[in-house]
Design an enzyme around this catalytic site. Structure first.
Site, PDB file in Angstrom:
ATOM      1  N   GLU A 175      12.526   4.792   1.746  1.00  0.00           N
ATOM      2  CA  GLU A 175      12.374   4.239  -0.074  1.00  0.00           C
ATOM      3  C   GLU A 175      10.698   5.175  -0.587  1.00  0.00           C
ATOM      4  O   GLU A 175       9.244   4.565   1.413  1.00  0.00           O
ATOM      5  CB  GLU A 175      11.600   2.150  -0.196  1.00  0.00           C
ATOM      6  CG  GLU A 175      13.718   1.914   0.423  1.00  0.00           C
ATOM      7  CD  GLU A 175      13.205   0.338  -0.675  1.00  0.00           C
ATOM      8  OE1 GLU A 175      12.565  -0.384  -0.944  1.00  0.00           O
ATOM      9  OE2 GLU A 175      14.574  -0.294   0.021  1.00  0.00           O
ATOM     10  N   ARG A 208      17.794  -4.555   4.089  1.00  0.00           N
ATOM     11  CA  ARG A 208      17.002  -3.360   4.295  1.00  0.00           C
ATOM     12  C   ARG A 208      17.761  -1.955   4.118  1.00  0.00           C
ATOM     13  O   ARG A 208      18.902  -1.616   5.062  1.00  0.00           O
ATOM     14  CB  ARG A 208      16.057  -3.453   5.311  1.00  0.00           C
ATOM     15  CG  ARG A 208      14.877  -4.585   5.529  1.00  0.00           C
ATOM     16  CD  ARG A 208      13.960  -4.319   4.114  1.00  0.00           C
ATOM     17  NE  ARG A 208      12.718  -5.201   3.854  1.00  0.00           N
ATOM     18  CZ  ARG A 208      12.795  -5.739   3.465  1.00  0.00           C
ATOM     19  NH1 ARG A 208      14.210  -5.933   2.118  1.00  0.00           N
ATOM     20  NH2 ARG A 208      11.496  -6.599   2.909  1.00  0.00           N
ATOM     21  N   HIS A 215      15.184  -1.555  -6.019  1.00  0.00           N
ATOM     22  CA  HIS A 215      14.353  -2.760  -4.737  1.00  0.00           C
ATOM     23  C   HIS A 215      13.782  -4.428  -5.849  1.00  0.00           C
ATOM     24  O   HIS A 215      12.955  -4.076  -5.911  1.00  0.00           O
ATOM     25  CB  HIS A 215      13.804  -2.374  -3.700  1.00  0.00           C
ATOM     26  CG  HIS A 215      13.305  -3.200  -2.160  1.00  0.00           C
ATOM     27  ND1 HIS A 215      13.214  -2.609  -1.466  1.00  0.00           N
ATOM     28  CD2 HIS A 215      13.613  -4.821  -2.537  1.00  0.00           C
ATOM     29  CE1 HIS A 215      13.237  -3.915   0.169  1.00  0.00           C
ATOM     30  NE2 HIS A 215      13.639  -5.239  -1.116  1.00  0.00           N
TER      31      HIS A 215
HETATM   32  C1  DGY Z   1      11.769  -9.386   0.943  1.00  0.00           C
HETATM   33  O1  DGY Z   1      11.165 -10.420   0.242  1.00  0.00           O
HETATM   34  O2  DGY Z   1      12.464  -9.211   2.031  1.00  0.00           O
HETATM   35  C2  DGY Z   1      13.034  -8.212  -0.181  1.00  0.00           C
HETATM   36  O3  DGY Z   1      13.102  -7.130   0.570  1.00  0.00           O
HETATM   37  C3  DGY Z   1      11.733  -8.260  -1.649  1.00  0.00           C
HETATM   38  O4  DGY Z   1      11.879  -9.786  -2.686  1.00  0.00           O
END
Ligand code: DGY
Length: 327
Positions: free
Chosen positions: A270, A241, A288
């Site tokens: 984002e 993240r 992402h």
């Molecule tokens: C998640 O699943 O948390 C990812 O960031 C997106 O697939």
């Protein structure tokens, strides 16, 4: 209840097959209008009369939404769930589910893709070649960083961190990891991974790859002080993240040549990307997409739909994050 007699479920964004069919069998599915902002007040309004919400990581699901009367479940189509206030959900007796496991391999593959692409300057080289700048082999052209035999530091040794360690074995890498929860000695031996503290990992690694969830403890866990500890030749990879990394501090560290480069799939705000990162050729940027393979995204969709369908039918969904809500 809808006129069709099925419970109503708010679908924040389209999902992939077979998700829609699984949902439609159990519920009357109401799509969120793509023209509305992803704002709590609007989501709350759209959720009125719904027992469930199928959300994605860009949807803020907090107190205002979770207090909607009659809401029973939020099924997130992601393994990460930092977009949902799980404590508030528990307080309102709303179940929260996610999609663990199915995206581990695609995400680990992509972390390694970013690592290789950044180390060997693949994006820059592609651009150079397309621009017609390749006028002949040169001994000093596009020199990169060796991956084979290098030291990889993995921050967070959950399923995806372990997947990256597993891939690193094929590249004969020395693997260090930092995680408050140690692996078993057998798992460490099998992965060839050594547990160290964060400072040692930063000092010794040629590549640092981040695999932690976003929590108040991990927010900005990598900032100026940590970048100062890293090798000037090191490359930072983030597929977890964005806010785990202090983006402004990263830009400053890259500008000051305290790091050699970065491969990033996630960002602090984002979909905005820090303009400092955009201008840097030694940074590989992706939107992402670490889990974005057809198989994975379809399995995530199916899993989220099954979580929702089970809950709507009165059952206990398999991937329940707050089990205290449903005994
Ligand atoms: C998640 O699943 O948390 C990812 O960031 C997106 O697939």
């Amino acid at each position: 209840m809808s006129t069709a007699g099925k419970p109503r479920v708010l679908l924040m964004h389209p999902i992939l097959d077979p998700g829609p069919a699984i949902l439609a069998e159990a519920a009357d599915v109401i799509p969120y209008s793509p023209d509305l902002p992803l704002d709590e007040a609007y989501i709350r309004q759209a959720a009125e009369g719904c027992v469930g919400i199928v959300s994605q990581l860009m949807d803020p699901i907090r107190e205002a939404v979770l207090s909607t009367p009659g809401l029973k479940i939020v099924s997130n189509v992601a393994v990460g769930f930092d977009n949902i206030d799980v404590a508030a959900a528990t307080g309102h007796k709303v179940m929260v589910t996610n999609t663990p496991g199915v995206l581990d391999d695609s995400t680990s593959d992509f972390a390694f893709t970013l690592l290789m692409a950044t180390a060997r300057r693949v994006v820059e080289a592609d651009y150079f070649t397309r621009q017609g700048k390749f006028r002949g082999w040169a001994i000093d052209m596009m020199l990169g960083t060796d991956v084979y035999g290098a030291t990889l530091g993995i921050i967070g040794i959950g399923r995806i961190g372990r997947g990256v360690a597993h891939r690193a074995k094929g590249f004969n890498m020395r693997v260090l990891y930092y995680d408050p929860n140690p692996l078993t000695p057998e798992a460490e031996q099998q992965l060839g991974a050594t547990r160290v503290d964060l400072a040692r990992l930063l000092v010794e690694s040629d590549f640092v790859s981040v695999h932690v969830p976003l929590t108040p403890e991990t927010q900005h866990m990598l900032s100026t002080q940590q970048f100062d500890q890293m090798k000037r030749s090191a490359i930072l990879i983030n597929t977890s993240r964005g806010p785990v990394i202090d983006e402004a501090a990263l830009v400053a560290a890259l500008d000051a040549k305290k790091l050699a480069g970065a491969g990033l799939d996630v960002y602090e705000r984002e979909p905005a990307v820090h303009p400092g990162l955009i201008r840097m050729p030694n940074v590989v940027l992706a939107p992402h997409i670490a889990s974005a393979t057809t198989r994975t995204r379809s399995e995530m969709s199916a899993m989220a739909a099954r979580n929702m369908a089970t809950a709507v039918r009165g059952g206990r969904p398999p991937n329940l994050l707050n089990p205290e809500v449903k005994k």
